[in-house]
Design a protein around this motif. Structure first.
Motif, PDB file in Angstrom:
ATOM      1  N   LEU A 107      66.333  45.987   3.545  1.00  0.00           N
ATOM      2  CA  LEU A 107      65.855  47.110   2.739  1.00  0.00           C
ATOM      3  C   LEU A 107      66.748  48.311   3.019  1.00  0.00           C
ATOM      4  N   ILE A 108      67.357  48.855   1.966  1.00  0.00           N
ATOM      5  CA  ILE A 108      68.220  50.022   2.107  1.00  0.00           C
ATOM      6  C   ILE A 108      67.543  51.208   1.433  1.00  0.00           C
ATOM      7  N   LEU A 109      67.269  52.233   2.215  1.00  0.00           N
ATOM      8  CA  LEU A 109      66.630  53.442   1.714  1.00  0.00           C
ATOM      9  C   LEU A 109      67.716  54.443   1.362  1.00  0.00           C
ATOM     10  N   GLY A 110      67.986  54.604   0.061  1.00  0.00           N
ATOM     11  CA  GLY A 110      69.046  55.489  -0.404  1.00  0.00           C
ATOM     12  C   GLY A 110      70.164  54.701  -1.049  1.00  0.00           C
ATOM     13  N   CYS A 111      70.586  55.142  -2.248  1.00  0.00           N
ATOM     14  CA  CYS A 111      71.637  54.421  -2.977  1.00  0.00           C
ATOM     15  C   CYS A 111      72.794  55.351  -3.316  1.00  0.00           C
ATOM     16  N   GLY A 112      73.119  56.245  -2.372  1.00  0.00           N
ATOM     17  CA  GLY A 112      74.314  57.065  -2.525  1.00  0.00           C
ATOM     18  C   GLY A 112      75.542  56.252  -2.153  1.00  0.00           C
ATOM     19  N   GLY A 115      75.008  54.034   1.147  1.00  0.00           N
ATOM     20  CA  GLY A 115      74.012  52.988   0.931  1.00  0.00           C
ATOM     21  C   GLY A 115      74.504  51.914  -0.015  1.00  0.00           C
ATOM     22  N   ALA A 116      75.158  52.340  -1.104  1.00  0.00           N
ATOM     23  CA  ALA A 116      75.685  51.381  -2.079  1.00  0.00           C
ATOM     24  C   ALA A 116      76.779  50.515  -1.468  1.00  0.00           C
ATOM     25  N   SER A 117      77.632  51.124  -0.647  1.00  0.00           N
ATOM     26  CA  SER A 117      78.723  50.348  -0.042  1.00  0.00           C
ATOM     27  C   SER A 117      78.190  49.338   0.968  1.00  0.00           C
ATOM     28  N   LEU A 118      77.123  49.695   1.701  1.00  0.00           N
ATOM     29  CA  LEU A 118      76.513  48.740   2.626  1.00  0.00           C
ATOM     30  C   LEU A 118      75.851  47.610   1.844  1.00  0.00           C
TER      31      LEU A 118
END
Length: 265
Positions: A107-112, A115-118
């Motif tokens: 679960l990734i909190l944040g899609c900046g 976050g998107a690169s991870l």
């Protein structure tokens, strides 16, 4: 930022082989002027300019080509190239702390940018991701760029509570001068306590143990400090600059700052 510890850690990692400067730029035009100075080996790019910087150099890795965001600009064959080391750097820190990638659910909190690169790094290495961002359109735009990998990414609706890892890729918890942002969490603490995960992973590194990580620790999870991502993404960027990093010197400086981590080759 002048309050960032990143320059200190960069200088320690690269020792005396180079000079490392920081610039507080206030316009996209200023970036264009700086990167055309050929006396520099390369550049690290921070938000909010990670997307703009991709327009100034040739994308040179899968992440940058797919997402259009970079954090590193360097010269290769007399051409300006760009890459994104954030996602792979964070993933290296997770693996160093015992995270098993194959078949993982994160679960990734944040899609900046970070976050998107991870998310992209996890997916391309066989993992699945759930993403939560207050800007749903931003998340949908990210998903649209995944092509055949789209089936491995999902918008989180808060129903699924069990993951292998939960990552804070927002600015909540980061120390900002004159604010109480360091007391914030990406979700209410009461809800974070309901989540079950083997790993709580932080992408912010100041303070080194955020409130988000403290909640994870109380939940019994292995916590992965943001300083791991800072180190490993910088190490990958240094390689793109044609430099080798000094691990022993980095460990010495981190130890002097009372940050409880140690990295190895």
């Amino acid at each position: 930022s002048k309050y960032s510890i990143a320059p200190l850690l960069w200088r320690s990692m690269l020792r005396l082989h180079i000079n490392y400067f920081t610039y507080n730029v206030h316009s996209a035009k200023a970036i264009s002027e700086i990167i055309n100075d050929k006396s520099f080996l390369g550049f690290n790019v921070a938000k909010p300019y990670k997307k703009y910087a991709c327009k100034l150099a040739k994308p040179d890795d899968d992440t940058t080509r797919a997402l259009g965001i970079c954090n590193t600009i360097y010269r290769k064959d007399n051409q300006l190239c760009c890459a994104n080391t954030d996602g792979d750097g964070c993933l290296d820190g997770m693996k160093l702390n015992g995270f098993k990638l194959a078949g993982s659910e994160t679960l990734i909190l944040g899609c900046g940018g970070a976050g998107a690169s991870l998310a992209f790094a996890l997916i391309k290495n066989g993992g699945s991701v759930w993403i939560f961002d207050s800007d749903v359109q931003k998340t949908k735009l990210f998903l649209s760029k995944l092509g055949k990998k789209r089936s491995k990414a999902h918008i989180w609706n808060k129903h699924k509570l069990n993951f292998d890892a939960i990552v804070n890729a927002t600015s909540a918890g980061m120390k900002l001068l004159g604010t109480k942002n360091h007391l914030r969490t990406p979700l209410p603490k009461s809800f974070l306590k309901k989540l079950i995960a083997s790993f709580f992973v932080e992408m912010n590194y100041n303070p080194h143990k955020t409130v988000f990580l403290k909640v994870g620790e109380k939940n019994g999870a292995t916590i992965v400090l943001g300083i791991y991502m800072l180190y490993f993404q910088a190490r990958k960027a240094a390689e793109l600059f044609g430099l080798r990093s000094s691990i022993s010197e980095f460990n010495r400086v981190v130890r002097s700052m009372n940050i409880p981590i140690k990295v190895s080759a």
